[in-house]
Structures are given as structure tokens and as C-alpha cells.
Design a protein around this motif. Structure first.
Motif, PDB file in Angstrom:
ATOM      1  N   UNK A   1       4.713 -31.821  21.616  1.00 16.46           N
ATOM      2  CA  UNK A   1       6.166 -31.899  21.795  1.00 16.46           C
ATOM      3  C   UNK A   1       6.758 -33.104  21.071  1.00 16.46           C
ATOM      4  N   UNK A   2       6.075 -34.250  21.118  1.00 16.67           N
ATOM      5  CA  UNK A   2       6.574 -35.453  20.457  1.00 16.67           C
ATOM      6  C   UNK A   2       6.374 -35.363  18.943  1.00 16.67           C
ATOM      7  N   UNK A   3       5.302 -34.714  18.518  1.00 14.38           N
ATOM      8  CA  UNK A   3       4.992 -34.608  17.084  1.00 14.38           C
ATOM      9  C   UNK A   3       5.900 -33.612  16.377  1.00 14.38           C
ATOM     10  N   UNK A   4       6.185 -32.499  17.012  1.00 15.62           N
ATOM     11  CA  UNK A   4       6.999 -31.441  16.403  1.00 15.62           C
ATOM     12  C   UNK A   4       8.364 -31.448  17.071  1.00 15.62           C
ATOM     13  N   UNK A   5       9.286 -32.146  16.487  1.00 17.27           N
ATOM     14  CA  UNK A   5      10.614 -32.286  17.086  1.00 17.27           C
ATOM     15  C   UNK A   5      11.631 -31.338  16.462  1.00 17.27           C
ATOM     16  N   UNK A   6      11.200 -30.160  16.056  1.00 15.60           N
ATOM     17  CA  UNK A   6      12.106 -29.231  15.387  1.00 15.60           C
ATOM     18  C   UNK A   6      13.230 -28.747  16.289  1.00 15.60           C
ATOM     19  N   UNK A   7      13.010 -28.760  17.595  1.00 13.66           N
ATOM     20  CA  UNK A   7      14.070 -28.363  18.521  1.00 13.66           C
ATOM     21  C   UNK A   7      14.948 -29.548  18.915  1.00 13.66           C
ATOM     22  N   UNK A   8      14.576 -30.734  18.467  1.00 13.68           N
ATOM     23  CA  UNK A   8      15.391 -31.906  18.708  1.00 13.68           C
ATOM     24  C   UNK A   8      15.053 -32.703  19.948  1.00 13.68           C
ATOM     25  N   UNK A   9      14.327 -32.128  20.889  1.00 19.51           N
ATOM     26  CA  UNK A   9      14.020 -32.819  22.127  1.00 19.51           C
ATOM     27  C   UNK A   9      12.607 -32.497  22.574  1.00 19.51           C
ATOM     28  N   UNK A  10      12.045 -33.391  23.372  1.00 25.24           N
ATOM     29  CA  UNK A  10      10.789 -33.091  24.056  1.00 25.24           C
ATOM     30  C   UNK A  10      11.173 -32.284  25.296  1.00 25.24           C
ATOM     31  N   UNK A  11      10.636 -31.073  25.438  1.00 28.82           N
ATOM     32  CA  UNK A  11      11.008 -30.247  26.587  1.00 28.82           C
ATOM     33  C   UNK A  11      10.697 -30.925  27.925  1.00 28.82           C
ATOM     34  N   UNK A  12      11.572 -30.725  28.887  1.00 27.29           N
ATOM     35  CA  UNK A  12      11.364 -31.294  30.221  1.00 27.29           C
ATOM     36  C   UNK A  12      10.013 -30.875  30.798  1.00 27.29           C
ATOM     37  N   UNK A  13       9.610 -29.633  30.568  1.00 25.83           N
ATOM     38  CA  UNK A  13       8.347 -29.133  31.116  1.00 25.83           C
ATOM     39  C   UNK A  13       7.169 -29.960  30.622  1.00 25.83           C
ATOM     40  N   UNK A  14       7.139 -30.259  29.334  1.00 27.51           N
ATOM     41  CA  UNK A  14       6.037 -31.044  28.767  1.00 27.51           C
ATOM     42  C   UNK A  14       6.051 -32.465  29.311  1.00 27.51           C
ATOM     43  N   UNK A  15       7.227 -33.069  29.349  1.00 28.74           N
ATOM     44  CA  UNK A  15       7.335 -34.434  29.854  1.00 28.74           C
ATOM     45  C   UNK A  15       6.961 -34.485  31.334  1.00 28.74           C
ATOM     46  N   UNK A  16       7.497 -33.577  32.126  1.00 27.37           N
ATOM     47  CA  UNK A  16       7.247 -33.577  33.569  1.00 27.37           C
ATOM     48  C   UNK A  16       5.785 -33.322  33.899  1.00 27.37           C
ATOM     49  N   UNK A  17       5.128 -32.455  33.136  1.00 28.08           N
ATOM     50  CA  UNK A  17       3.704 -32.189  33.356  1.00 28.08           C
ATOM     51  C   UNK A  17       2.899 -33.473  33.135  1.00 28.08           C
ATOM     52  N   UNK A  18       3.223 -34.210  32.085  1.00 27.95           N
ATOM     53  CA  UNK A  18       2.529 -35.471  31.812  1.00 27.95           C
ATOM     54  C   UNK A  18       2.879 -36.520  32.875  1.00 27.95           C
TER      55      UNK A  18
END
Length: 166
Positions: free
Chosen positions: A108-125
Motif C-alpha cells: 500500500x505504501x509502495x504503490x500509491x496509484x490510488x493516492x492513499x494507503x487504504x484504511x484496511x491495510x493501515x488498520x490491519x497493521x
């Protein structure tokens, strides 16, 4: 100069590096080294190397893949888990919950094509890492992406890395 593959086939010629950026801007190199050292503080070595390998795969940085697969192996990581990293979503049984969360966040942090790190990825971590660990993980992902971008844009040649003996 060429490298001979283990299977004995004719190797392709190496693509020459574009520049020796480290020699041209040593202060930037030293800054990245200091940032890298600080970012990885407190993170498990195996997890860190898996993150570095996965970001390097995404960014197509052969130079960093050479370094971090060797470092992972030296740290006791298995060949099987390294091989499965490019398909970690289909090979989740090889990894712990923390590793899976770190790999998802890495992508999510490496591929920022959507402009944001998705909440799901951040929250899981965030659910499996303490806040300081999470900050160090994000910093480590940012740093490997910086190394990757220097490696790819200047065409650093893989294959020559050897680990220093303690």
C-alpha cells in the motif's frame, strides 16, 4: 562483464550503470544510511528483510533484491518463504499475521496509484504492531522505496553484493 548463470546458459550482457550517485552526492547517501538505521530500530530482522524484498520486487530493483535476499538468508530466513513473497496473498500460510499485515502495508505504501494507503491495510497493521513499531515499519518501507528509486534510476548492477562477516 557478464555473470554466468548456474544453469550454464549464455548470460545476457549486464546493463551498465548510469552514474555513481553515491560518489556524486555522498551526503545524501550517508543521510539515507542514517535514516535506514534509525527506521529499522526495534523491528524483527526477518520481517524487515521480507518487507525490503517485497518493496524491491514491486519496484523492480534487482540491486536491492540481491542485497536483501542474501541478508534474509543470512538472518535465517527460508528460501521457500523468500520465493513465495511475490505471491504472498496466495501463500499466506507461509507467513505470520504480523508479516502478512506488514506485507500488505508495504504494498500500500509502495504503490500509491490510488493516492492513499487504504484504511484496511493501515488498520490491519495497527492491530498487530505497537504504535512505535508501526512508525518504524512505515519509515522502513519509505526508506527501501528511496533506495529502490536510486537503484532503478541509476541502474545499479546486481550480483556483486556479499555480506560483511561479523
Amino acid at each position: 562483464m557478464t555473470n554466468t548463470p548456474a544453469n550454464g546458459s549464455n548470460p545476457a550482457p549486464e546493463i551498465p550503470p548510469r552514474m555513481a550517485w553515491v560518489d556524486l552526492i555522498p551526503d545524501v547517501f550517508e543521510g539515507l544510511v542514517r535514516l535506514d538505521t534509525s527506521a529499522r530500530s526495534g523491528l524483527d530482522r526477518s520481517l524487515l528483510e521480507l518487507v525490503r524484498i517485497r518493496a524491491s520486487q514491486i519496484n523492480h530493483c534487482a540491486f536491492c533484491l540481491d542485497i536483501h535476499t542474501k541478508a534474509a538468508l543470512a538472518a535465517g530466513e527460508s528460501v521457500e518463504r523468500i520465493i513465495q513473497l511475490s505471491a504472498w496473498e496466495e501463500s499466506q500460510h507461509f507467513y505470520t499475521e504480523r508479516e502478512l499485515a506488514a506485507l500488505e502495508l508495504t504494498e500500500a505504501v509502495t504503490v500509491l496509484t490510488d493516492g492513499f494507503v487504504p484504511d484496511e491495510a493501515y488498520n490491519r497493521a495497527a492491530a498487530v504492531f505497537e504504535e512505535k513499531e508501526l512508525a518504524n515499519l512505515i519509515a522502513s518501507i519509505v526508506v527501501i522505496n528511496a533506495w529502490n528509486r536510486f537503484g532503478v534510476s541509476t541502474r545499479k548492477t546486481p550480483g556483486g553484493f556479499t555480506l560483511a562477516q561479523d
